[in-house]
Structure formats: C-alpha cells, structure tokens
Design a protein around this motif. Structure first.
Motif, short mmCIF file in Angstrom:
data_model
loop_
_atom_site.label_atom_id
_atom_site.label_comp_id
_atom_site.label_asym_id
_atom_site.label_seq_id
_atom_site.Cartn_x
_atom_site.Cartn_y
_atom_site.Cartn_z
N TRP A 90 0.73 -1.11 -0.06
CA TRP A 90 0.15 0.07 -0.10
C TRP A 90 0.92 1.29 -0.17
O TRP A 90 2.18 1.12 0.45
CB TRP A 90 -1.02 0.00 1.13
CG TRP A 90 -0.42 -0.01 2.68
CD1 TRP A 90 -0.12 -1.08 3.46
CD2 TRP A 90 0.06 1.24 3.39
NE1 TRP A 90 0.49 -0.62 4.49
CE2 TRP A 90 0.40 0.63 4.61
CE3 TRP A 90 -0.11 2.59 3.12
CZ2 TRP A 90 0.91 1.53 5.59
CZ3 TRP A 90 0.50 3.31 4.18
CH2 TRP A 90 1.05 2.81 5.19
N ALA A 91 0.29 2.52 -0.41
CA ALA A 91 1.15 3.74 -0.49
C ALA A 91 0.16 4.76 0.07
O ALA A 91 -1.06 4.70 0.18
CB ALA A 91 1.43 3.90 -1.96
N GLY A 92 0.95 6.07 0.30
CA GLY A 92 0.08 7.16 0.60
C GLY A 92 -0.42 7.14 1.87
O GLY A 92 0.18 6.73 3.16
N GLU A 135 -4.09 1.95 1.33
CA GLU A 135 -4.50 1.66 -0.14
C GLU A 135 -3.20 1.58 -1.30
O GLU A 135 -2.54 2.50 -1.20
CB GLU A 135 -5.53 2.57 -0.85
CG GLU A 135 -6.30 1.91 -2.03
CD GLU A 135 -7.15 0.88 -1.84
OE1 GLU A 135 -7.67 0.42 -2.76
OE2 GLU A 135 -7.55 0.65 -0.48
N PRO A 136 -3.43 0.53 -1.78
CA PRO A 136 -2.21 0.61 -3.10
C PRO A 136 -2.66 1.26 -4.25
O PRO A 136 -3.91 2.13 -4.32
CB PRO A 136 -2.43 -0.96 -3.76
CG PRO A 136 -3.20 -1.92 -2.67
CD PRO A 136 -4.06 -0.75 -1.87
N THR A 137 -1.71 1.80 -5.09
CA THR A 137 -1.83 2.71 -6.06
C THR A 137 -2.75 2.04 -7.07
O THR A 137 -2.85 0.88 -7.03
CB THR A 137 -0.43 2.98 -6.55
OG1 THR A 137 -0.06 1.79 -7.16
CG2 THR A 137 0.23 3.78 -5.74
N LEU A 138 -3.39 2.92 -7.95
CA LEU A 138 -4.31 2.20 -9.01
C LEU A 138 -3.64 1.17 -9.77
O LEU A 138 -4.10 0.15 -10.22
CB LEU A 138 -4.79 3.28 -9.65
CG LEU A 138 -6.00 2.86 -10.95
CD1 LEU A 138 -6.86 2.14 -10.18
CD2 LEU A 138 -6.35 4.04 -11.71
N GLY A 139 -2.21 1.51 -10.06
CA GLY A 139 -1.53 0.67 -10.76
C GLY A 139 -1.05 -0.89 -10.14
O GLY A 139 -1.16 -1.60 -10.71
N ASP A 140 -0.66 -0.56 -8.76
CA ASP A 140 -0.58 -1.87 -8.22
C ASP A 140 -1.81 -2.70 -7.98
O ASP A 140 -1.75 -3.90 -7.91
CB ASP A 140 -0.07 -1.48 -6.75
CG ASP A 140 1.59 -1.20 -6.81
OD1 ASP A 140 2.19 -1.64 -7.92
OD2 ASP A 140 2.10 -0.65 -5.99
N SER A 141 -3.00 -2.14 -7.82
CA SER A 141 -4.33 -2.73 -7.79
C SER A 141 -4.49 -3.34 -9.03
O SER A 141 -5.21 -4.86 -8.89
CB SER A 141 -5.23 -1.76 -7.32
OG SER A 141 -5.41 -1.43 -5.85
N ARG A 159 -11.75 -3.99 -4.61
CA ARG A 159 -10.53 -3.73 -5.20
C ARG A 159 -10.68 -4.53 -6.68
O ARG A 159 -11.31 -5.52 -6.53
CB ARG A 159 -9.19 -4.06 -4.52
CG ARG A 159 -9.39 -3.03 -3.10
CD ARG A 159 -7.90 -3.34 -2.67
NE ARG A 159 -7.79 -2.55 -1.39
CZ ARG A 159 -7.74 -2.68 -0.33
NH1 ARG A 159 -8.12 -3.90 0.17
NH2 ARG A 159 -7.64 -1.60 0.77
#
Length: 580
Positions: free
Chosen positions: A126-128, A134-140, A187
């Motif tokens: 996760w980030a932020g 929450e993971p970034t959209l790219g990692d999701s 997700r």
C-alpha cells in the motif's frame, strides 16, 4: 494430550458444520512455534487421532507449512506421518517462476495425499495515506492480473484446492493482502477472483505451454465454466506483448476480470490473462507439457501410540530441523510416549543410531489408556566420526496389534564430528574500510581496526533491530573449491547477541546461518557457519531459482546479529573458509 483432547472436542462439537480442520498454523516458522519436522509430525499424529475420535468423517488436514525448508520436509517425512493426514497443506507467496521447484519438493513428501494450498497470493504494497492503506491504482491492477496466474500455476502443479489470501482488508507492515476495502467495496482483484471461480470451476490441468516466440504462456484445463463441461485456456504474455494463434475459434473469450471479449482464433496477449473457452478438445492441437504426476499413495495405518521428542528451543537449529548435541559429553533426550487408544498397550522399542554412537533406551513401554510415559534416550557420540553435519536417530516401537510408532530426530553435534581444515585467512577482512556499514533504522555504527581484528560498535534503531556489516569479496577471497563453510573468531565485548553469517550470491539472493558456538561476553570463540545449515532469507532476500546456497556464487558476506534491546560491541577476526 491437550492437542488430542482439543481436536476431539472440536470435531465432535462442529460435526456436520465444519468439514475440515487444519490443526496448527505455520509451525515451521519461529513466530508460530518454530517446530522441527519431527515436532510437526508428533503434533499431527495427536491431532489426527483426536479428530478421528470426535468425528471419523472430518477431513484431517496437515498442520500447514509456511516455508520451503527441505531439511524440515525431510525430517517430517522420516517420521512416517502420512497415515495421519488426509490432505497435505502448504502456504506460499512465491513468484510464478518458482512454482515448479517449490511444488515438486512438497509433492515429494506428500505421500500421495491431495495438496491443499490454504494460503497463497502475490500481494502488493500500500502507499500514501496510512489510514487508508490503499495500493496505488497501478498496483491494484497488477494484483488483479496476478490472481488468475496464481490459480493457473497452482492448479497445474497439482493443487486440489487453492485458497486465495485474502478476501477482507488485511495488512502486514506495508503489504496489503485484501481484495476488499474496509467498507467492503471491492478492489480490482475481487473481480479477478470471481472470474477464476466462475471460469475455472472444477478445473483439472491438461498441460501448459510456452509460445514459440517465447513471449506467451498458457495453461489448459478441463473445467465447468457456467456449469458446462469445457476446456479453458488461461494465457498471457510473459514478456512483451505476443500474439497466440488458437487451434480454432474459441466458443467464448473473457479478460482477467471476467468481462466478455469477441471470440477469436488468434489472441493478442499482454500481461493481463485471457480466458479462452472451447467446446471441443483442443489439447492435442496445442504444444502442451503434461502436468507433473503425483507420487504414489504410501500405505500405512495410524497407531494409537504417539512418540514425541522434547528439547529446549534454545538448542534447536530450525534451518536444519535439528537439535544441537554435545560431542564432548553424553546427553539425554526426553522422549515421551502417549497412548491415545481405549486399551492398554505394550511394545518393544528399538533405536537406530549412527555408527560409533552409544545409545540407551528402555527396551519396553507399557501404557494404559490416556497415559504419558517418559522414555529417556541417552546418546553419546564421543569418539564417533562423520562425513555429514547432521545425524539422524530413529526409534521404532512395535505395539503388536495396535501397530507401529515411529520417532525420528536430527541431531547436530557440536563441535562437529567432521574433521575440517581452515583455508588461509582473508587478510583484507582486517581493514574496516572494506566493510560496508549496514544497520537498522539508521542507528550509529562504527568500524575500527584493532590489530588484526575489526571492532564493531552499533546501536540499531527501529522495531526490527539488526547490524550486519558487509564485506564484498575481492578476487581470490571467494570460497575455494569444495568449501563447506566459514570460520571466524568472535568476541562479544558488550551487549547480548547471537551472531549469524549472511552470504550474498551473485544473483542478489541471501542465505543466513547461525555462527556456532555462541559468543559469550569476554570470551573469544572460533565460530563456524556451515553452508548446509544456511536458510534463504525469505521475505527480505531476492528469490533464488534453485533454492540453495551455491558456494562458488558467494560474492559478499556479512557478520552480525539481531538484537532484542540495547547496543552491541564485538570483535571479529581471522575469517577463513572451511574445507573437508
């Protein structure tokens, strides 16, 4: 007996509601018990007998593996526990290219029982915002692509049941496992899991292939998508985008999230898997590699008598699934026998020990129902010699009509029974400038010369506190041919620490091994680290495709420790490789 009673009552209480029981979670790692393979086998036998007495119809799963430690697997197998589990259970978070080797090693000791993978995934960070985790959209999106790949690879390797970890929001450190957010909104991985459940329902593997261009990869299954008997191909591009010609136009086509796509006879692949559904048999028209075969089912019958070895955790070497054993005096291993049957039993005991070892064990055991009896096993290896670091001692107990009980333990004599010689000292290791400072949390660390030694003084910071100065090996310093380990002089000057060596291979993978004997304050010891005792640094090391330390590939080494509290100061000198 607690394990036996607990599982008997759980199976009785939840009969008809709980179909299967996994008696313990990841006992093979220290955070959940740190059991040797032998200890896992004894617990399994007691749990199985309890489950059978509480509900003969319950599925008795294996107390599950977390790691891929060949020593623990072999130690478990030596204890002939296969009559005491209905399913062979394992967990893994391996990269897809590691699946063939990993599953092959587990299949080798599963005794032909069905493989249940009760935790697996390849999660993201996760980030932020730490409140959202929450993971970034790219990692999701990346995680969603990995879901179908994980199931396809696992099912091909022989898993009968694979349980994805995990549906709800769940974090360990920076890793986000969950497919749902805390408010239960999905997700992308949730949709990917639904697609797998629908399109690979009842899947059995038919084979896998690599495209001629090397860029495509696919797995063919016989399955029941939407309840219909079909063949389903799961394919993706393992490198750059690739085109894959199909044997015929597919009946249906779906992306990795389960969304329909126009049927085609040629797929343009990317890193996101595609499901192609065929009504006819296309297996003969694809260049398939057959799924690996399961080993034959080993026969055996459970015995109501269970044997258990009890040894201090401080004298257990988990990486070798072995107990430290003095080669300078005799020692006694506490062995306990339990009768979980309803009738009294009497049995003859026999010990198999290495050549030159002196042994003493009661010749007979008489056990009332529910009884626990201690059978002290005296072992003396003084004067013995060996060609291997770890030795095996086995007890066979014949209880007649009640059956046979087996206990096998691995012992690690100290000092070693192998006669080694030390190579010339690495003179460059005397120079503190050659050692790279490595310490947790950015804590203070000094490296100073003290004659022919380097003195390390450190105060690690953070929750995971460690210090491991790193020496990059120069030409001529790498292990010579036939080297079996490292020896060095260590003196603990201040603090409390158990020292370890870490070996870094050329490919970036790292292996850790305890330096033994332990250094005590004010005492200099000649501490040895044998390569055969090295364990892969799971969770922090780069992966290694062959899962073993290769001495010729050692490019750097570290000498240091993890600390419970406080600073540490130690002197290290005379680094030498050991050869037979």
């Amino acid at each position: 007996r607690d394990v036996h009673r607990f599982h008997a009552e759980m199976a009785r209480r939840w009969r008809g509601q709980v179909a299967a029981f996994e008696p313990w979670n990841e006992a093979d790692i220290s955070v959940f018990g740190g059991h040797t393979g032998s200890e896992m086998a004894s617990l399994q036998k007691a749990a199985f007998l309890g489950l059978r007495s509480g509900n003969p119809e319950a599925v008795a799963c294996l107390n599950v593996w977390a790691m891929h430690n060949l020593a623990q697997l072999a130690d478990f197998h030596d204890n002939e526990a296969w009559a005491y589990f209905d399913t062979f259970n394992l967990h893994h978070y391996a990269r897809f290219e590691e699946y063939p080797g990993l599953y092959a090693d587990f299949r080798a000791v599963c005794a032909g029982r069905p493989l249940w993978v009760t935790e697996f995934a390849l999660p993201v960070k996760w980030a932020g915002d730490s409140r959202l985790q929450e993971p970034t959209l790219g990692d999701s999106r990346l995680l969603a692509e990995r879901v179908a790949k994980a199931f396809a690879c696992s099912l091909h390797e022989g898993a009968v049941a694979s349980f994805y970890f995990l549906l709800p929001h769940y974090v360990e450190g920076q890793t986000q496992f969950g497919l749902l957010r805390p408010d239960l909104t999905p997700r992308p991985g949730y949709a990917a899991l639904a697609a797998v459940g629908r399109l690979l329902a009842n899947a059995t593997p038919a084979g896998k292939f690599k495209g001629a261009d090397g860029g495509s990869e696919g797995y063919l299954f016989r399955a029941r998508p939407d309840g219909q008997e079909r063949q389903v191909l799961v394919a993706w591009a393992s490198g750059a985008n690739a085109a894959l010609p199909l044997p015929e136009v597919s009946e249906a086509l779906f992306d990795h999230l389960g969304r329909p796509r126009p049927a085609a006879n040629r797929l343009q692949l990317s890193s996101a898997p595609i499901f192609a559904v065929f009504q006819s048999d296309v297996s003969s028209r694809l260049p398939l590699e057959r799924p690996p075969a399961m080993p034959p089912r080993l026969a055996g019958a459970p015995c109501p008598v269970v044997l258990q070895a009890v040894w201090p955790e401080s004298k257990t070497v988990l990486a070798r699934s072995a107990y430290r054993w003095s080669s300078e005096t005799n020692e006694t291993l506490a062995v306990f026998a339990y009768n979980f049957g309803s009738l009294p039993v009497s049995g003859a005991l026999k010990v198999l020990a290495p050549p030159g070892w002196k042994v003493s064990l009661p010749a007979k055991a008489d056990l009332a129902p529910g009884a626990r009896a201690e059978l002290p096993l005296l072992l003396d290896c003084r004067g013995a010699s060996s060609t291997q670091r770890t030795e095996r001692v086995r007890i066979d107990a014949d209880f007649g009509a009640a059956g046979r009980a087996v206990l096998s333990v691995r012992l690690l004599p100290e000092p070693s029974l192998i006669k080694h010689r030390a190579a010339l000292e690495m003179a460059g290791a005397r120079d503190p400038a050659r050692w790279q400072p490595m310490i947790s949390g950015g804590g203070p660390l000094s490296l100073k010369a003290d004659g022919a030694a380097v003195v390390v003084e450190a105060k690690p910071a953070g929750a995971d506190r460690w210090v491991y100065p790193r020496l990059v090996l120069a030409a001529g310093e790498r292990p010579p041919s036939g080297a079996v380990g490292l020896v060095c002089s260590i003196e603990l000057l201040a603090g409390q620490a158990d020292f370890r060596a870490i070996f870094d291979e050329d490919n970036g993978s790292s292996y850790v091994v305890d330096l033994l004997p332990k250094a005590r304050a004010g005492q200099t010891v000649e501490a040895e680290a044998f390569f055969e005792n090295a364990a892969h640094g799971g969770g922090w090391s780069k992966p290694d495709t062959n899962h073993r330390l290769d001495a010729p590939q050692i490019a750097a080494l570290k000498i240091g420790c993890n600390l419970p509290a406080g600073p540490v100061k130690y002197r290290v000198s005379r680094l030498r490789w050991l050869t037979p």
